[in-house]
Enzyme design. Structure first.
Site, PDB file in Angstrom:
ATOM      1  N   THR A 165      54.597  38.958  43.992  1.00 15.40           N
ATOM      2  CA  THR A 165      54.988  37.698  43.305  1.00 15.40           C
ATOM      3  C   THR A 165      56.119  37.275  43.996  1.00 15.40           C
ATOM      4  O   THR A 165      57.260  37.979  44.475  1.00 15.40           O
ATOM      5  CB  THR A 165      55.516  37.713  41.823  1.00 15.40           C
ATOM      6  N   VAL A 194      46.651  39.187  32.991  1.00 20.18           N
ATOM      7  CA  VAL A 194      47.822  38.501  33.155  1.00 20.18           C
ATOM      8  C   VAL A 194      48.987  39.586  33.423  1.00 20.18           C
ATOM      9  O   VAL A 194      49.283  40.422  32.699  1.00 20.18           O
ATOM     10  CB  VAL A 194      48.104  37.510  32.389  1.00 20.18           C
ATOM     11  N   GLY A 195      49.628  39.396  34.423  1.00 22.62           N
ATOM     12  CA  GLY A 195      50.743  40.308  34.613  1.00 22.62           C
ATOM     13  C   GLY A 195      52.301  39.599  33.840  1.00 22.62           C
ATOM     14  O   GLY A 195      52.134  38.810  33.230  1.00 22.62           O
TER      15      GLY A 195
END
Length: 331
Positions: A165, A194-195
């Site tokens: 990210t 989804v993280g």
């Protein structure tokens, strides 16, 4: 949304600063720092930095050219938070949008429906006039085809392959702070996964009266500890950004290994309203820093094995290998 500033803790009105995850943030930090030097706003700096990463097809974990999910589709997550008003916006599973972070920032100006997912997020971006694009490049599709041919189970692609990210925190000369994140998530992830990146308190958090934090790594583990909020809270209790990062990350890494049996990759950055930064990680981790009067730096962090973090500049050899890896043939 009100831009009124909270009481800032001992802010030097001539100071600005930024910190961002990974080497891939460097070019964006160069551009965004010029705006901060000219007196620009922290929110603009965060958005500009992340946009630069999102638009670069060489970075396979964020935006255009990133790696898709198990079905060969690009699903992206992003978030933005204003440290003055505490307003935040986020998107998850958004598709075909060049700059998810900009969608998240626009959503942060709404009081309700500020976190959108899937088709709803994509539709909102489209009708709001954001640039739409096929985000899957030929190179990324080829990587997916090769991986799909040998992937037989949900976990066989490996837990940490191309899901870094980009997270950025900025402080401007008015003492205002902002944070943002953007990612395409796990390569070969399950559709809809989804993280931590768009989740407030887990992937990001900022309060202009204290400071901000952002995370990168295995989201399923990071979200178990709400680590970004924890770091800001520790700074609010009087710890420096480095002390707060070390305390939150290494204590939680130990807790996960003892209770859950293992811990994925966890790296966090932090910035205080005084322009001081901190970093902690349980893997080798690069990050970029900038501050008024200092050159923009690319640094390497590693756990020191004693509950702290060892930080040093990256070597020229490392940079050369990194640049080569971006253009390496797909095998």
């Amino acid at each position: 949304m009100s831009d009124s500033s909270p009481q800032k803790a001992s802010h030097d009105q001539s100071t600005w600063a930024s910190i961002a995850t990974w080497r891939m943030a460097y070019e964006g930090m160069v551009k965004s720092s010029s705006g901060l030097e000219e007196g620009g706003q922290s929110g603009d700096a965060v958005e500009r930095l992340i946009q630069e990463v999102e638009a670069n097809p060489d970075y396979t974990s964020v935006g255009y050219g990133a790696l898709p999910n198990r079905e060969g589709e690009m699903e992206m997550d992003a978030a933005f938070m204003d440290g003055n008003s505490m307003a935040l916006g986020a998107v998850a599973g958004i598709q075909h949008v060049l700059h998810p972070v900009s969608v998240a920032r626009q959503l942060s100006r709404r009081h309700t429906s500020s976190f959108l997912v899937g088709q709803g997020a994509t539709r909102y971006a489209q009708v709001s006039g954001f640039e739409m694009r096929n985000m899957l490049t030929d190179r990324a599709r080829r990587r997916w085809e090769l991986e799909a041919a040998k992937t037989t189970t949900p976990d066989s692609a490996g837990p940490y392959r191309g899901h870094d990210t980009v997270g950025a925190i900025s402080l401007d000369m008015q003492g205002s702070m902002a944070v943002g994140t953007s990612t395409s998530g796990l390569f070969m992830k399950e559709p809809g996964r989804v993280g931590d990146s768009p989740l407030p308190g887990s992937g990001f958090y900022v309060d202009s009266a204290i400071g901000g934090a952002a995370a990168t790594g295995l989201g399923e583990d990071i979200m178990k500890g709400c680590l970004s909020y924890r770091i800001v809270a520790l700074m609010g209790s009087g710890l420096t950004p480095q002390e707060a990062c070390d305390s939150a990350v290494y204590e939680f890494d130990d807790l996960l290994r003892n209770r859950y049996g293992k811990a994925g990759e966890i790296s966090l950055i932090a910035l205080s309203t005084r322009g001081e930064w901190g970093v902690a990680t349980n893997v080798e981790f690069t990050f970029c820093t900038a501050r008024k009067g200092e050159e923009i730096r690319i640094l390497m962090a590693n756990p020191d094995g004693k509950g702290g973090t060892r930080i040093e500049p990256v070597t020229e050899e490392w940079l050369q290998e990194y640049e080569h890896s971006l253009k390496a043939p797909i095998k």
